[in-house]
Design a protein around this motif. Sequence first.
Motif, short mmCIF file in Angstrom:
data_model
loop_
_atom_site.label_atom_id
_atom_site.label_comp_id
_atom_site.label_asym_id
_atom_site.label_seq_id
_atom_site.Cartn_x
_atom_site.Cartn_y
_atom_site.Cartn_z
N GLN A 180 108.83 30.15 16.34
CA GLN A 180 109.46 31.42 16.70
C GLN A 180 110.95 31.46 16.34
OE1 GLN A 180 107.73 34.14 17.74
NE2 GLN A 180 106.01 32.75 17.26
N ALA A 181 111.43 30.40 15.70
CA ALA A 181 112.85 30.35 15.31
C ALA A 181 113.11 31.31 14.15
CB ALA A 181 113.23 28.93 14.90
N VAL A 182 114.22 32.04 14.22
CA VAL A 182 114.65 32.88 13.10
C VAL A 182 115.27 31.94 12.06
CG1 VAL A 182 116.17 34.74 12.36
CG2 VAL A 182 115.07 34.85 14.61
N VAL A 183 114.69 31.91 10.89
CA VAL A 183 115.01 30.87 9.92
C VAL A 183 116.50 30.81 9.58
CG1 VAL A 183 114.57 29.98 7.60
CG2 VAL A 183 112.70 30.97 8.94
N TYR A 184 117.10 31.96 9.28
CA TYR A 184 118.53 31.93 8.91
C TYR A 184 119.40 31.60 10.11
CZ TYR A 184 123.20 33.21 7.52
OH TYR A 184 124.55 33.18 7.29
N ARG A 185 119.23 32.32 11.20
CA ARG A 185 120.12 32.16 12.35
C ARG A 185 119.99 30.79 13.01
NH1 ARG A 185 118.26 35.57 17.13
NH2 ARG A 185 116.96 33.72 17.39
N ASP A 186 118.75 30.30 13.17
CA ASP A 186 118.51 29.10 13.95
C ASP A 186 118.43 27.82 13.12
OD1 ASP A 186 118.38 30.69 16.23
OD2 ASP A 186 116.23 31.03 15.98
N ILE A 187 118.18 27.95 11.83
CA ILE A 187 118.00 26.74 11.00
C ILE A 187 119.05 26.66 9.87
CG2 ILE A 187 116.42 25.52 9.45
CD1 ILE A 187 114.10 26.77 11.03
N PRO A 276 115.40 35.25 3.50
CA PRO A 276 115.38 36.33 4.49
C PRO A 276 116.39 36.09 5.61
CG PRO A 276 113.55 34.83 4.87
CD PRO A 276 114.21 34.39 3.59
N VAL A 277 116.89 37.19 6.18
CA VAL A 277 117.89 37.08 7.25
C VAL A 277 117.24 37.12 8.62
CG1 VAL A 277 119.92 38.18 8.28
CG2 VAL A 277 119.67 38.12 5.80
N VAL A 281 109.97 31.57 11.37
CA VAL A 281 109.20 30.55 10.65
C VAL A 281 107.74 30.96 10.54
CG1 VAL A 281 108.37 28.16 10.74
CG2 VAL A 281 110.75 28.67 11.32
N ALA A 282 107.18 31.50 11.63
CA ALA A 282 105.77 31.87 11.66
C ALA A 282 105.43 32.98 10.67
CB ALA A 282 105.38 32.32 13.07
N GLU A 283 106.43 33.72 10.21
CA GLU A 283 106.21 34.83 9.28
C GLU A 283 106.28 34.40 7.83
OE1 GLU A 283 108.03 38.74 10.80
OE2 GLU A 283 109.32 37.20 11.68
#
Length: 503
Positions: A180-187, A276-277, A281-283
């Motif tokens: 559920q992590a937002v790839v750009y913001r969290d990783i 993507p911004v 991850v799941a998407e």
Amino acid sequence: MLIPLLQASPWALFIGRFHPVLVHLPIGFLLIAAIIEIGRRTGKISVSESTVVFVLFWSAVSATFACIAGYLLSLGGGYDEDLLDAHMWKGIGVAVFAWVAWLVKSDRLAGKIRFGKAVYLPAFAVAVVLTMTAGHDGGSLTHGDGYLTQYTPEPFRSLAGMDPIEEKTKEIKPITDVQQAVVYRDIVQPILEARCTQCHNASKKKGDLRMDEVALLLKGGENGPALIPGKGADSDMIKRCLLDENDDNHMPPKGKPQLSTEQIALLSWWIDQGAPVDKKVAELTVPDQVKPALASLGGGAASGGSAGGAKQKESAIASLKVTPAKESDIQALRKAGLIVKTLSQDQNLLEVSAVNAPQFSDKDIALLLPLAEQITWLKLGSTKITDGALKEVAKLKNLTKLHLEHSAVTDQGIAEIKSLPHLEYLNIIDTKVGDAGLKNVAAMKGLRSIYVWQSAVTDSAVAQTARQHTGLQIVNGFSEAEVAQFLKAGDSTATKPVATSKK
């Protein structure tokens, strides 16, 4: 003759990079002169005026050379122009007022200059003050705006009207639910903040590049866009990370904290997915080779593994020191697309990873042999290697970690590596290795953990082997926490036997 030095030529930049060395000389000389002058005037020390004149002369000379080197360094660009101008003029002011103070104090010129005595102390004081303020600007240029005052403590912070200290993310924090992590913001953003934005931000734009926003990464700098959505391997920010650390174009620069193999893999994967911004991850599509890197973000311990306070055995090579590897042998691996990193400068041990070389095959394996003594971590997962390659891998006598996941190795190949004396960790996830292969390697004295999920190994063989080898951890399942455990730097796998099934 001097014209090339007034432009951004190699000679100009070479001389300019001595600015950080030269700039400390006038600072030292001026402060020494100030201390001597105060001591003389308060009667604390007995020093002749000629001593002060001598120190002032060299402060003026060194300040002049520091100004010249500073100007040449500025030709390389990448600095905030307003801050650079302020720093430059203050530096010039230091040199000018140091010369004035020396002139009016010098025995040869003091009597010829009117009002010399009246000019001396103000000129000297201004030179000292400008030294301090120019140093502040220099720190901000090098390390970012407000570098020297960033951690001003209370109550001085409030008295100066400064905002409260803002905690900045320096390392990736564990993520509770990676999917559920937002790839750009969290990783991605935490990786960039920890490794890149110190030199590529609003106040310091090396190479005219900012990396604190996606739009600015796309805009790029002097060399064009930092990334090309959908093309991680072709993106400049990835290619620079994979260059030899001694290469001038390698990023981050040598001496700075470097990106790990997993961090590079995550950045490249994000770019491959279109950068993507707001996607989670799941998407996105997650290739097998990226799953372990994502799993490492959870920061948990393996389920069913060692307890939090379990004692860990020291690695058999903890005190081993080998001869340094030849640079030509390292370069040969890098040309083949492999990442080579030094694990310990004192021991000269290396990690070699094929995370960016999926075409690496048996015909390339000979490239490892000149480094047979130095390689201790080897990652050949998701490559084209077969059993034939393991005959050569068996010659890497100091190998402690071996990744073979998602490859074509079988029981026959695994039998080749059972002679490795120090092997502690083996990953054969999604291979054709079966019960015979497991029993073969389980007898290895140093082996502590083996990952067999989705291989040809059966549950019954796992259970039986775990009973026979009580010091061996066998993981017959996949969870993010389990994968994260062995990705940690310096990981020492638990000795408690585990036989879990998640099929």
